[in-house]
Design an enzyme around this catalytic site. Structure first.
Site, short mmCIF file in Angstrom:
data_model
loop_
_atom_site.label_atom_id
_atom_site.label_comp_id
_atom_site.label_asym_id
_atom_site.label_seq_id
_atom_site.Cartn_x
_atom_site.Cartn_y
_atom_site.Cartn_z
N ASP A 1 29.60 80.85 7.43
CA ASP A 1 29.08 82.18 7.74
C ASP A 1 27.58 82.26 7.53
O ASP A 1 27.00 81.48 6.76
CB ASP A 1 29.73 83.23 6.83
CG ASP A 1 31.14 83.62 7.28
OD1 ASP A 1 31.71 82.91 8.13
OD2 ASP A 1 31.65 84.62 6.76
N HIS B 1 29.21 78.80 3.54
CA HIS B 1 28.03 79.45 4.12
C HIS B 1 26.95 78.43 4.47
O HIS B 1 26.68 77.52 3.68
CB HIS B 1 27.46 80.49 3.16
CG HIS B 1 28.37 81.66 2.92
ND1 HIS B 1 29.45 81.61 2.07
CD2 HIS B 1 28.37 82.91 3.46
CE1 HIS B 1 30.08 82.78 2.06
NE2 HIS B 1 29.45 83.59 2.91
#
Length: 231
Positions: A51, A196
């Site tokens: 992400d 991430h």
């Protein structure tokens, strides 16, 4: 007539088959086992997702590691980052990974009006589509913020919401060893792992990734891209 009956009885005793019907497989005992073995290959799988990218520093490092291990991942990208670093998004796509929608500027979609919701999703779509020539079908709401309204609005825009099942909280930077340990302790068949590649210093995520991939492969897992028509 007596000879015919004796012949039939002898055939039955010897177990001779004509090759027709289900008995034909009995002559090749290995076939069923081989087929079952082929069917079992790849049945253990996980989804690796990233992400908050793309970014010029950590996304390329993550791509290099994924390539080294032969793993494909799904990147939920923020539209404004795609706008800043279009070449990175192109590279993600060109290397066979999936690029999906994580809104334009990362708001909590539960707290925005309908017009803002639509703009956030459609703007991210536009920048992603410009680099991948593909329309994102998945939407990952920031913070995992989902309610009935978010689901309804997403569906109206043709989006399937995709969250995660394993969250090592790598964004909090607990250390590479902690990140890998949390993932490996929680992963199950079909798990979706949240990591991430943007939104801050992701050096610990980069450092943890080889251990995660290497260990999961050793455990017999394969890696799939997130599907927006259902897993």
């Amino acid at each position: 007539m007596t000879r015919l009956l004796l012949a039939v009885g002898l055939i039955a005793m010897l177990g001779i088959t004509t090759g027709c019907g289900p008995q034909s497989e009995a002559r090749q005992p290995g076939v069923g086992a081989q087929a079952a073995s082929r069917g079992a290959v790849g049945t253990k799988y996980v989804y690796i997702t990233f992400d908050d990218g793309p970014g010029p520093t950590y996304t390329p490092q993550i791509l290099a590691i994924l390539r080294r291990y032969g793993v494909k991942a799904t990147f939920f990208e923020i539209g404004q980052n795609v706008r800043k670093y279009p070449a990175v998004t192109r590279k993600v796509h060109q290397q066979g990974h999936s690029v999906q929608n994580h809104t334009y500027s990362h708001p909590d979609l539960r707290k925005v009006p309908a017009a803002t919701f639509r703009s956030q999703v459609q703007s991210a779509d536009r920048y992603i589509r410009a680099q991948t020539k593909s329309q994102p079908r998945c939407l990952r709401p920031p913070y995992g913020g989902v309610n009935t309204t978010v689901r309804r609005r997403a569906a109206a825009l043709g989006k399937t919401i995709k969250l995660w099942t394993v969250d090592p909280r790598d964004w909090s930077r607990p250390g590479a060893k902690v990140i890998s340990r949390r993932v490996l302790a929680s992963v199950r068949n079909g798990s979706t792992i949240l990591l991430h590649d943007g939104g801050g210093n992701r050096s610990q995520t980069v450092a943890a990734l080889p251990t995660i991939l290497r260990t999961l492969k050793a455990r017999g897992y394969t890696f799939r891209l997130v599907s927006c028509s259902g897993h």
